[in-house]
Structures are given as structure tokens and as C-alpha cells.
Scaffold this active site. Structure first.
Site, PDB file in Angstrom:
ATOM      1  N   ARG A 242     -44.655 -39.968   4.593  1.00 24.48           N
ATOM      2  CA  ARG A 242     -43.943 -40.073   3.322  1.00 24.48           C
ATOM      3  C   ARG A 242     -44.938 -40.333   2.186  1.00 24.48           C
ATOM      4  NH1 ARG A 242     -40.628 -43.314   6.824  1.00 24.48           N
ATOM      5  NH2 ARG A 242     -38.531 -42.430   7.097  1.00 24.48           N
TER       6      ARG A 242
ATOM      7  N   LYS B  98     -40.165 -47.234   5.798  1.00 21.44           N
ATOM      8  CA  LYS B  98     -39.026 -47.852   5.134  1.00 21.44           C
ATOM      9  C   LYS B  98     -38.691 -49.188   5.771  1.00 21.44           C
ATOM     10  CE  LYS B  98     -36.743 -43.730   3.285  1.00 21.44           C
ATOM     11  NZ  LYS B  98     -35.494 -42.938   3.266  1.00 21.44           N
TER      12      LYS B  98
ATOM     13  N   HIS C 224     -42.256 -34.370  -0.564  1.00 16.50           N
ATOM     14  CA  HIS C 224     -41.152 -34.382   0.409  1.00 16.50           C
ATOM     15  C   HIS C 224     -40.956 -33.007   1.033  1.00 16.50           C
ATOM     16  CE1 HIS C 224     -37.530 -35.720   2.389  1.00 16.50           C
ATOM     17  NE2 HIS C 224     -36.922 -34.638   1.952  1.00 16.50           N
TER      18      HIS C 224
ATOM     19  N   ARG D 114     -43.330 -32.744   3.780  1.00 15.37           N
ATOM     20  CA  ARG D 114     -42.816 -33.492   4.939  1.00 15.37           C
ATOM     21  C   ARG D 114     -41.760 -32.650   5.650  1.00 15.37           C
ATOM     22  NH1 ARG D 114     -41.648 -38.682   7.130  1.00 15.37           N
ATOM     23  NH2 ARG D 114     -39.443 -39.202   7.270  1.00 15.37           N
TER      24      ARG D 114
ATOM     25  N   HIS E 197     -37.752 -41.678  11.701  1.00 14.86           N
ATOM     26  CA  HIS E 197     -36.313 -41.789  11.478  1.00 14.86           C
ATOM     27  C   HIS E 197     -35.697 -42.768  12.458  1.00 14.86           C
ATOM     28  CE1 HIS E 197     -36.046 -37.565   9.447  1.00 14.86           C
ATOM     29  NE2 HIS E 197     -36.356 -38.515   8.586  1.00 14.86           N
TER      30      HIS E 197
ATOM     31  N   TYR F 250     -33.381 -31.085   9.348  1.00 14.06           N
ATOM     32  CA  TYR F 250     -34.521 -30.179   9.362  1.00 14.06           C
ATOM     33  C   TYR F 250     -34.316 -29.000  10.306  1.00 14.06           C
ATOM     34  CZ  TYR F 250     -36.862 -34.051   7.024  1.00 14.06           C
ATOM     35  OH  TYR F 250     -37.193 -35.044   6.143  1.00 14.06           O
TER      36      TYR F 250
END
Length: 303
Positions: free
Chosen positions: A153, A177, A247, A250, A273, A282
Site C-alpha cells: 500500500r 491497516k 492503488h 497494487r 487482507h 481483484y
């Protein structure tokens, strides 16, 4: 806009986002700005100094006012989500008994498909800087390659610290995150670039943000807009896609892995994730590739 009254509940909410939810300062500020926006409207329209005890009709009036100034449904939904999080916090801390947004339904938004770069587009960009010379060119190539080969990220790349790099073992550690650490393997070609950049970085006359790996030529930590402009500038020379951002790189990383046979769960782990549902977005581009193979090779479609 009227001055924002930071009540005890709002201060506690801010602390909750920072300390318990581990949100970044940027995210916390976004929440508080949205709440400030509603607070100012509520003060002007209903002469109410605080927003702890409002009804849905007040919030609905605010939503209508946002739509009337042509604010997109996506932005409106984001602002309402900030309010919803605040009232959820008040419920949790027993400051209110029911959220005024309990039965609220988000505004409809168009489903947009993020279009990844093609393998050809990525190759063309990397070929342009195949033999970089000097600190900035070497850094830029490494940033692009790191995005594409790790799916990192933007905030993870910016906040990458030297102590979390271990090129000799072919791994880097990033803080994702909610402060979740993640170990990412790097390819041998990236290890070479990491070492090259290390040597160039050591030649900088002045380093201010010493802990951070990626720096400007003035020795300062990179920021979001700098990294966005870097990616946009390089890819604008090879791609006419509307979005050319970190992004999208990514997204490209994940899509190209899936197109070449990687399983979804492995991609999920690489991306950091928490659930497969996040990774499944994706698969749309991968399905397009599968459809092409299907149409090209099924005997019933032979011409």
C-alpha cells in the site's frame, strides 16, 4: 463554517479512533471533518450546539443539502458513515440508547471497475528507467517495482523504516491497516535494487528523517501526494487509463498474479487482507482473461 465544539464525547471518540481502532491521523481527521461539517449544518439550521442527540430528519435534511450542491453519492455516503461511526461509539459507551441512523440506507452509487495496467504497460515504464542513474531515478524505479512486485500500500511504502528491511533474507516487514504487521517476500531483482538504493541514500548530504527508508533528495520522508504524482507521471507516458495511481499498481499486482495462476488465498495474504471478500474484487479482471482463453480455445467457438 461555524467553530467546531469538541465535546467530551467527541474527544473520547477521537481517542477511540486513535488508540483502540489504531486509525491513521489522516483517517481520524477525515472522520472529525465530516462530523464538523454536520455540526455546522445542525447549528445553522436547528440552532443546536451539539449533535449527540439529533433525530434522523435532521440528518436527512443535511443529506439533502449535500445532494443539492451536487456532492457525489460516494462522498455523501462517506460523510454519513463518519456520523454512523460516531453514534455507534455513543451506543457502545451508553451515551445514547438508539442511533438516529439505525434505519438509514446508503445512497446508490455506480459500481466502478478498477482497471489494472497491462503487463505491457508496466514493462514499458520499467524499460524507460531500466538503467537509472542518480539517487532520484534509482529511488523512483525501486518504488514502482516495489509496488508492482509486492502489492504494498502507499502508506506502507511511505512508512517503511530501515529496521524492517532485511534484503539478505529477501523479506520486508510493513505496518498495514490498524497497525497489523505483515511480512512480504521480495524477488532477487528487488533485493539488488534495495541494496543499490541503500548505497545512494548513504550519499545524501543531509538526512532529516533518518528512520524512514524512502526519502526526498533533501532527506525528508515522502508524502502521499509525492508518491501519487510519481506513479501518475511515469504511467501517463504509456497508459491512457483515467486512474494511474499507486492503488492501481497494487490492483495490477493482484490481477497479474491471479491471471498467471496464483490462488486467491495466497494473494489475500500478500495483500494483507483480513478476508477473502476484500481480495475477490481483484478477480474481475482475471475473469476477463479466463473468458478470453475460453473463447479462444473452446472448439464450439472455433471459426
Amino acid at each position: 463554517m461555524q467553530s467546531f465544539i469538541m465535546t467530551n464525547n467527541l474527544q473520547s471518540f477521537k481517542d477511540y479512533l486513535q488508540l483502540e481502532k489504531k486509525y491513521s491521523p489522516h483517517t481520524v481527521n477525515a472522520y472529525l471533518n465530516d462530523i464538523e461539517f454536520f455540526s455546522a449544518f445542525n447549528k445553522n439550521q436547528f440552532n443546536q450546539d451539539t449533535i449527540e442527540h439529533v433525530n434522523y430528519s435532521q440528518i436527512r435534511s443535511w443529506i439533502v443539502s449535500l445532494v443539492d450542491i451536487n456532492m457525489s453519492n460516494i462522498t455523501v455516503n462517506r460523510k454519513v458513515s463518519s456520523l454512523k461511526a460516531f453514534y455507534k461509539f455513543l451506543l457502545k459507551t451508553k451515551q445514547i440508547e438508539v442511533s438516529p441512523l439505525l434505519k438509514h440506507k446508503a445512497l446508490k452509487t455506480p459500481k466502478t471497475l478498477q482497471i489494472p495496467f497491462s503487463e505491457k504497460e508496466v514493462a514499458e515504464v520499467l524499460n524507460q528507467i531500466q538503467n537509472p542513474e542518480g539517487f532520484e531515478a534509482i529511488r523512483d524505479k525501486l518504488i514502482i517495482d516495489l509496488f508492482y512486485t509486492t502489492g504494498i500500500r502507499r502508506t506502507e511504502l511511505i512508512n517503511l523504516i530501515i529496521s524492517n528491511l532485511n534484503p539478505s533474507n529477501g523479506i520486508i516487514k510493513v505496518l498495514g491497516k490498524r497497525n497489523k504487521e505483515r511480512i512480504i517476500p521480495v524477488l532477487p531483482i528487488i533485493v539488488e535494487q534495495l541494496n543499490l538504493y541503500f548505497s545512494e541514500r548513504a550519499r545524501l548530504e543531509k538526512v532529516i528523517d533518518k528512520d524512514y527508508f524512502f526519502l526526498t533528495k533533501k532527506g525528508l520522508k515522502l508524502n502521499d501526494s509525492f508518491v501519487y504524482r510519481l506513479i501518475n507521471t511515469y504511467f501517463s507516458t504509456v497508459s491512457e487509463k483515467v486512474k494511474r495511481s499507486p492503488h492501481i499498481l497494487r490492483h495490477t499486482f493482484a490481477t497479474h498474479l491471479l491471471n498467471n495462476g496464483a490462488d486467491l488465498n495466497s494473494v489475500k495474504e500478500l495483500l494483507g487482507h483480513s478476508s477473502l471478500a476484500s481480495t475477490q474484487i481483484y478477480t474481475h479482471s482475471s475473469l476477463a482473461e479466463i473468458k478470453k482463453v475460453y473463447e479462444d480455445f473452446h472448439p464450439r467457438n472455433q471459426k
